[in-house]
Design a protein around this motif. Structure first.
Motif, PDB file in Angstrom:
ATOM      1  N   ARG A   3       0.828  -1.206   0.000  1.00  0.00           N
ATOM      2  CA  ARG A   3       0.000   0.000   0.000  1.00  0.00           C
ATOM      3  C   ARG A   3       0.864   1.258   0.000  1.00  0.00           C
ATOM      4  O   ARG A   3       0.634   2.194  -0.775  1.00  0.00           O
ATOM      5  CB  ARG A   3      -0.898  -0.038   1.235  1.00  0.00           C
ATOM      6  CG  ARG A   3      -1.969   1.034   1.314  1.00  0.00           C
ATOM      7  CD  ARG A   3      -2.715   0.819   2.625  1.00  0.00           C
ATOM      8  NE  ARG A   3      -3.893   1.652   2.741  1.00  0.00           N
ATOM      9  CZ  ARG A   3      -4.673   1.692   3.827  1.00  0.00           C
ATOM     10  NH1 ARG A   3      -4.368   0.929   4.862  1.00  0.00           N
ATOM     11  NH2 ARG A   3      -5.729   2.465   3.880  1.00  0.00           N
TER      12      ARG A   3
ATOM     13  N   GLY B 195      -4.793   4.925  -1.630  1.00  0.00           N
ATOM     14  CA  GLY B 195      -4.559   4.238  -0.373  1.00  0.00           C
ATOM     15  C   GLY B 195      -5.776   4.048   0.492  1.00  0.00           C
ATOM     16  O   GLY B 195      -5.689   3.382   1.531  1.00  0.00           O
TER      17      GLY B 195
ATOM     18  N   TRP C  39      -8.218   1.066  -2.325  1.00  0.00           N
ATOM     19  CA  TRP C  39      -7.440  -0.036  -1.764  1.00  0.00           C
ATOM     20  C   TRP C  39      -8.377  -1.086  -1.161  1.00  0.00           C
ATOM     21  O   TRP C  39      -9.257  -0.765  -0.379  1.00  0.00           O
ATOM     22  CB  TRP C  39      -6.483   0.468  -0.686  1.00  0.00           C
ATOM     23  CG  TRP C  39      -5.551  -0.615  -0.208  1.00  0.00           C
ATOM     24  CD1 TRP C  39      -5.665  -1.351   0.927  1.00  0.00           C
ATOM     25  CD2 TRP C  39      -4.387  -1.090  -0.888  1.00  0.00           C
ATOM     26  NE1 TRP C  39      -4.644  -2.249   1.019  1.00  0.00           N
ATOM     27  CE2 TRP C  39      -3.837  -2.120  -0.088  1.00  0.00           C
ATOM     28  CE3 TRP C  39      -3.755  -0.755  -2.091  1.00  0.00           C
ATOM     29  CZ2 TRP C  39      -2.685  -2.805  -0.453  1.00  0.00           C
ATOM     30  CZ3 TRP C  39      -2.605  -1.438  -2.444  1.00  0.00           C
ATOM     31  CH2 TRP C  39      -2.079  -2.448  -1.632  1.00  0.00           C
TER      32      TRP C  39
END
Length: 661
Positions: free
Chosen positions: A351, A483, A487
């Protein structure tokens, strides 16, 4: 927060509860004056030398290195202070060298920063020191790759380390006189929290008081067992403190029974425990306690307090020893299992690498002023052990805006040549206090310092202000998009998985309740501590999830009834164990097995996907057919309630609120 509410009042709308929780500062505490004074000296003194000598390139870089060390200087024990400062500072020097070696090489910088980000994120899952080490390793690699600094290649990392060593030296000044004070304070805090819980027994303040007890116990054991692991058997004072901490175990086990007693507790019990806490903190004898008896709960509390006082005086031994501290080989294996055995480090590494890669690629393609600040902001916002990514992005943007406005006013209104020193001193003084209150306040203080230091190094004036805002907003957009929003799993609460783990730890405790098994006494004490530590982690995850925007906060709210059930189950088990230790008729071993099996089934039910729940769930009545006179009948009733809550009609988002994996 007041500004948000003012806007809401003006528009006739009420701000969402998750937003209010996200921006609300933590409660004010006593100012950390020693840390604030160290911060002022470490950040201001080198700049004062720079102003006096005109050598800004050397002395301001020392102050820049001191910023990271001031943020790292959060431990109470002196050996932890050294570890928290020295290891990350060394990693920051290595990171700078890595970044500086590829400076100006375009896409090579992007590739190297992606690799550095992955390594940084991967090791950050081991523990707090590793997290800070990974953070500074990446931060300094980004700065080294993006900020040209005059002088030989080895000078910047040495100056950064010098700033860290300055903070470390200031932090360790009191060690000869106060070597054991932090450990004594931590043990005394456990007894103070027990006294507060006794005062809160039977009231609505009980849950909050028990959460404080769990936090203080975890902190004390972490502090003392780490010290014991580093110096096994060599420090008599630490052994005595560990014995006093172990002696609190009967008191901790007596708390739930005191809370559930039919008669309210008198202030006498809390006062007696608080007297013992002060004696431990001041390392002096404590008076022998005299409490009224008559009920099993009173007898258990009286015996526990007398035992703790005897251990403090050296006339008794702690009969609930903590697990021995592991040797360095065992700790190394444990760290390796944490690093490679789970997916947390890998997921965070990927990430962070993705977001850093996007940030570096963007500044390679687009000419942004002060472009390395984009990757810096990404790193700060995505730090794994600081709560919600969304909340940190919001607070980072707000803190940066406030900081650059203040710094811009200083650059416009305050003349150069040393007149900035009072502003730097005020920002340095505020930094430890701001860090304890809010991430936005901390960001604002750091921004003021960095902008002023950057102006001293590059003499770019107010142009730094706009660049800082642009870079921060770009970084926040990258983090929130790649993120967070896109994600996998970022918008799914983790409360359910941790609650299931907590229930399994509680099941392990339930299986060891039989007081006739003397060999299991130490295991029972350790199992109880693990269960309460797991419950504390669930509370933390729940509070963090409440600061997320919907649907995360909405789904997290659905777990609150089960969290309350788990608290009551664990308290019921602990109260039962206390009564059994003081003469109550023990249940048949089959009853303990039945309760433990029911808890494991409940944990499997919570952790299972929706499609598998009907296969996993078994009828609670078939599991909890305990007689009404069984000592575990109350615990069985609480577990039955938890099953009812799990499958009840009022659950929110049942198909998607349980984390996978």
């Amino acid at each position: 927060m007041s500004r948000i509410r003012s806007v809401a009042v003006a528009t006739g709308a009420s701000p969402p509860s998750w937003l209010v929780r996200a921006v609300r500062p933590r409660p004010a505490q006593a100012p950390p004056w020693p840390a604030m004074i160290r911060s002022v000296i470490a950040l201001t003194a080198p700049v004062a030398v720079a102003v006096a000598t005109g050598n800004y390139g050397v002395w301001v870089m020392i102050s820049v290195g001191a910023i990271a060390a001031v943020l790292s200087d959060t431990a109470d024990a002196y050996h932890l202070r050294f570890l928290n400062i020295a290891v990350p500072q060394f990693a920051s020097a290595v990171g700078w060298l890595v970044g500086a070696s590829v400076q100006g090489h375009g896409w090579v910088v992007v590739a190297v920063m992606v690799g550095v980000a992955f390594v940084s994120g991967f090791v950050s899952s081991i523990g707090p020191v590793s997290s800070l080490t990974g953070l500074l390793f990446l931060l300094m690699a980004v700065i080294g790759a993006g900020m040209p600094v005059p002088g030989p290649w080895f000078q910047p990392p040495l100056l950064l380390m010098a700033g860290g060593l300055l903070v470390c030296a200031l932090s360790l000044l009191g060690w000869p006189l106060r070597r054991h004070t932090p450990q004594r304070t931590a043990v005394a805090a456990v007894y103070h929290s027990v006294a507060d819980a006794l005062d809160a027994a039977g009231t609505e303040r009980w849950s909050a008081a028990m959460a404080t007890v769990a936090k203080s116990v975890n902190s004390a054991y972490d502090l003392l067992l780490l010290r014991r692991a580093r110096h096994p058997g060599r420090d008599p004072h630490s052994r005595r403190l560990l014995a006093r901490l172990n002696a609190a175990t009967p008191l901790l086990e007596a708390l739930p029974a005191a809370h559930g007693a039919a008669q309210p507790r008198t202030p006498q019990a809390g006062t007696a425990v608080r007297t013992l806490a002060r004696a431990i903190a001041e390392d002096r004898p404590a008076p022998w306690p005299r409490l009224s008896s008559g009920t099993p709960e009173d007898d258990a509390l009286h015996a526990a307090l007398q035992h703790a006082t005897g251990v403090h005086a050296g006339t008794a031994e702690a009969h609930q020893p903590a697990a021995g501290a592991a040797g360095w080989v065992t700790r190394l294996r444990s760290g390796a299992r944490t690093l490679f055995g789970g997916g947390a480090g890998l997921q965070y590494g990927l990430r962070l690498a993705l977001c850093i890669g996007l940030a570096e690629a963007l500044v390679t393609l687009v000419d942004l002023p002060r472009s390395y600040w984009v990757a810096l902001t990404v790193t700060f916002v995505l730090k794994p052990d600081n709560g919600s990514v969304f909340t940190r992005a919001l607070l980072r943007a707000a803190g940066t805006l406030g900081g650059v406005l203040l710094a811009g006013a200083v650059l416009e209104l305050v003349p150069r040549g040393g007149w900035e020193l009072p502003v730097i001193a005020l920002a340095a003084l505020a930094l430890p206090l701001a860090s304890a209150r809010s991430y936005a306040f901390q960001t604002a203080s750091i921004t003021v310092l960095i902008v002023l230091f950057s102006d001293m190094l590059g003499h770019q004036g107010a142009s730094l202000v706009g660049a800082r805002v642009i870079d921060t907003l770009v970084a926040v957009a990258i983090v929130l998009t790649a993120g967070y929003l896109l994600w996998p799993g970022a918008r799914r609460p983790r409360t359910g998985a941790r609650l299931a783990r907590s229930l399994r730890d509680t099941a392990a405790y339930a299986s060891l309740l039989d007081p006739r098994d003397k060999a299991a006494a130490a295991d029972r004490s350790a199992a109880r501590r693990r269960a309460y530590r797991s419950l504390s982690e669930v509370r933390t995850a729940f509070q963090q999830a409440l600061t997320e925007p919907p649907p995360v906060s909405t789904r997290a709210t659905a777990w609150q009834p089960l969290l309350l059930c788990q608290e009551r189950i664990l308290e019921s088990l602990t109260a039962t164990a206390t009564r059994l230790d003081h003469g109550a008729t023990p249940p048949p071993p089959a009853d303990s097995t039945t309760v433990a099996e029911a808890l494991r089934t409940l944990a499997d039910t919570i952790a299972a996907p929706e499609s598998a729940r009907t296969a996993t769930l078994r009828t609670p009545a078939a599991l909890l057919t305990l007689p009404d006179d069984s000592p575990l009948a109350g615990t069985a009733a609480e577990i039955h309630t938890a099953f009812t809550v799990t499958e009840g009609p009022d659950r929110v988002g049942r198909a998607s609120d349980v984390p996978r994996g």
